[in-house]
Motif scaffolding. Structure first.
Motif, PDB file in Angstrom:
ATOM      1  N   LYS A 114      47.723 -40.839 -22.772  1.00  0.00           N
ATOM      2  CA  LYS A 114      48.895 -41.076 -21.922  1.00  0.00           C
ATOM      3  C   LYS A 114      49.609 -42.386 -22.233  1.00  0.00           C
ATOM      4  CE  LYS A 114      47.349 -38.331 -17.954  1.00  0.00           C
ATOM      5  NZ  LYS A 114      47.079 -38.326 -16.492  1.00  0.00           N
ATOM      6  N   GLY A 115      48.951 -43.277 -22.975  1.00  0.00           N
ATOM      7  CA  GLY A 115      49.568 -44.555 -23.267  1.00  0.00           C
ATOM      8  C   GLY A 115      48.534 -45.599 -23.632  1.00  0.00           C
ATOM      9  N   HIS A 116      48.969 -46.843 -23.660  1.00  0.00           N
ATOM     10  CA  HIS A 116      48.069 -47.933 -24.032  1.00  0.00           C
ATOM     11  C   HIS A 116      48.323 -49.130 -23.119  1.00  0.00           C
ATOM     12  CE1 HIS A 116      46.941 -45.819 -27.721  1.00  0.00           C
ATOM     13  NE2 HIS A 116      48.219 -45.549 -27.879  1.00  0.00           N
ATOM     14  N   GLY A 117      47.251 -49.856 -22.812  1.00  0.00           N
ATOM     15  CA  GLY A 117      47.394 -51.064 -22.019  1.00  0.00           C
ATOM     16  C   GLY A 117      47.607 -50.798 -20.550  1.00  0.00           C
ATOM     17  N   ALA A 118      48.215 -51.779 -19.871  1.00  0.00           N
ATOM     18  CA  ALA A 118      48.355 -51.747 -18.421  1.00  0.00           C
ATOM     19  C   ALA A 118      49.269 -50.617 -17.952  1.00  0.00           C
ATOM     20  CB  ALA A 118      48.897 -53.086 -17.926  1.00  0.00           C
ATOM     21  N   VAL A 119      48.859 -49.966 -16.869  1.00  0.00           N
ATOM     22  CA  VAL A 119      49.672 -48.913 -16.267  1.00  0.00           C
ATOM     23  C   VAL A 119      50.954 -49.540 -15.719  1.00  0.00           C
ATOM     24  CG1 VAL A 119      49.783 -47.231 -14.395  1.00  0.00           C
ATOM     25  CG2 VAL A 119      47.669 -47.509 -15.708  1.00  0.00           C
ATOM     26  N   ALA A 120      52.100 -48.964 -16.101  1.00  0.00           N
ATOM     27  CA  ALA A 120      53.390 -49.530 -15.689  1.00  0.00           C
ATOM     28  C   ALA A 120      53.698 -49.233 -14.223  1.00  0.00           C
ATOM     29  CB  ALA A 120      54.497 -48.985 -16.591  1.00  0.00           C
ATOM     30  N   GLU A 121      53.404 -48.021 -13.778  1.00  0.00           N
ATOM     31  CA  GLU A 121      53.648 -47.627 -12.390  1.00  0.00           C
ATOM     32  C   GLU A 121      52.376 -47.020 -11.824  1.00  0.00           C
ATOM     33  OE1 GLU A 121      57.026 -45.116 -11.943  1.00  0.00           O
ATOM     34  OE2 GLU A 121      58.352 -46.423 -13.102  1.00  0.00           O
ATOM     35  N   GLY A 122      52.027 -47.409 -10.617  1.00  0.00           N
ATOM     36  CA  GLY A 122      50.828 -46.880  -9.982  1.00  0.00           C
ATOM     37  C   GLY A 122      49.565 -47.627 -10.351  1.00  0.00           C
TER      38      GLY A 122
END
Length: 352
Positions: A114-122
């Protein structure tokens, strides 16, 4: 008979063989709840003949999740579906275990696809021994204060109590791969100057307090094991000598087995990855401390697994990616090694 298929006892639990399905995150939960994916994923590996299945990293608190998609056991409502899974696993002659975990500064990040690093939302505020991020694209954690430390210990204790109610037969405390307890152990991530930082004795303090809380929360005949990263593979970090010393402390406090993995606490560590590259750490801890160990890490053939236990390098062999590729590895191993293993009656016509 192949040593790999001899029974193995830990306190009141006897495993039918030495093959263990290692905890492997599925990132498929919603609000911490297990679902049909977990039932089928774990159930197929129980059908496949493993002696023990250890459920993936299961968060003891919402803030202890690696990702928003992690399993959890921080509320009573999580118990019912986990119990259903465990009943099926036991029905196949396999023991269900759970890995209790807190991600610390590696929390609030994306599932790998789903992505990398810190969650942007939630996302959420993360905690750690010190306010030092794992990497530039990871959240900056808040250093745990006295109240936060007490909460961590209480969360592990409550999770252990729920684990027993859910029908798990073994608990593994996750103190490896750069998650919270490992963060306290390693001087690379623990820069505290209070009684939880600095000296070896101070850095292992939270680990010992969590072990004590879990041990008190479960029956006397219930096995408690600990997964450690035996080395940070980085100068100035946690070392194999530290692991031997810690293992002795854990043995004396009621831990029954050390699951010896490595790495994960700092990015870009130089790790000599290869077949069985972590077995030496399990072997050394077993030999020098006199505690049972599990070996894990790129063990992919029945012959490799048999050699590890036959040569007394470790007592159990934990399989990760190979079990993802082949849920029936234990049945195949029994065939290749000339050992007898019980097949599900529904599959017996394929046995020979």
């Amino acid at each position: 008979m192949a040593t790999l298929f001899e029974p193995f006892a830990l306190r009141g639990l006897t495993l039918k063989n030495r093959l263990v399905v290692s905890p492997m995150c599925q990132y498929s939960a919603v609000d911490g709840f297990a679902n049909d994916w977990h039932l089928v994923h774990l159930g197929s590996r129980a059908v496949g003949g493993a002696g023990l299945i250890i459920l993936e990293a299961t968060a003891v608190s919402p803030e202890g999740r690696i990702t928003p998609d992690d399993l959890g056991i921080w509320q009573d409502e999580h118990v019912d579906f986990l119990r259903r899974i465990n009943q099926f696993i036991e029905g196949q002659g396999c023991a269900p275990g759970v890995q209790l975990a807190h991600a610390g500064r590696k929390a609030s990040t994306y599932a790998p696809w789903k992505g990398h690093g810190a969650v942007a939302e939630g996302g959420w505020e993360t905690v750690a021994p010190s306010a030092v991020a794992f990497a530039d694209n990871y959240p900056l954690p808040v250093a745990l204060d006295a109240a936060g430390l007490k909460k961590v210990i209480a969360d592990f204790r409550a999770a252990a109590e729920r684990s027993v109610r859910a029908g798990f037969k073994l608990i593994e405390i996750h103190a490896a791969h750069g998650y919270l307890l490992h963060q306290f152990l390693s001087p690379l991530s623990n820069q505290r100057t209070d009684t939880y930082g600095g000296s070896f004795e101070n850095r292992i303090r939270l680990m010992l307090e969590v072990v004590a809380a879990v041990r008190q929360a479960v029956p006397d005949d219930f096995p408690v094991v600990v997964r450690i990263s035996a080395t940070d593979w980085t100068e100035g970090g946690w070392t194999p000598d530290d692991s031997v010393q810690l293992a002795a402390w854990l043995r004396d406090r009621g831990v029954d087995l050390i699951d010896a993995s490595t790495g994960g606490n700092v990015p870009r560590a130089s790790i000599p990855v290869g077949p069985g590259y972590q077995v030496e750490f399990a072997e050394r801890i077993r030999r020098e401390v006199g505690i049972a160990t599990g070996a894990v890490g790129l063990i992919t053939t029945p012959a490799e697994a048999e050699a590890i236990v036959a040569n007394e390098q470790a007592d159990l062999v934990l399989l990760g990616r190979e079990e993802l590729r082949d849920p029936y590895f234990p049945l195949r191993a029994a065939h290749e090694l000339g050992a007898e293993a019980a097949w599900p009656v529904q599959y017996e016509r394929a046995k020979k």
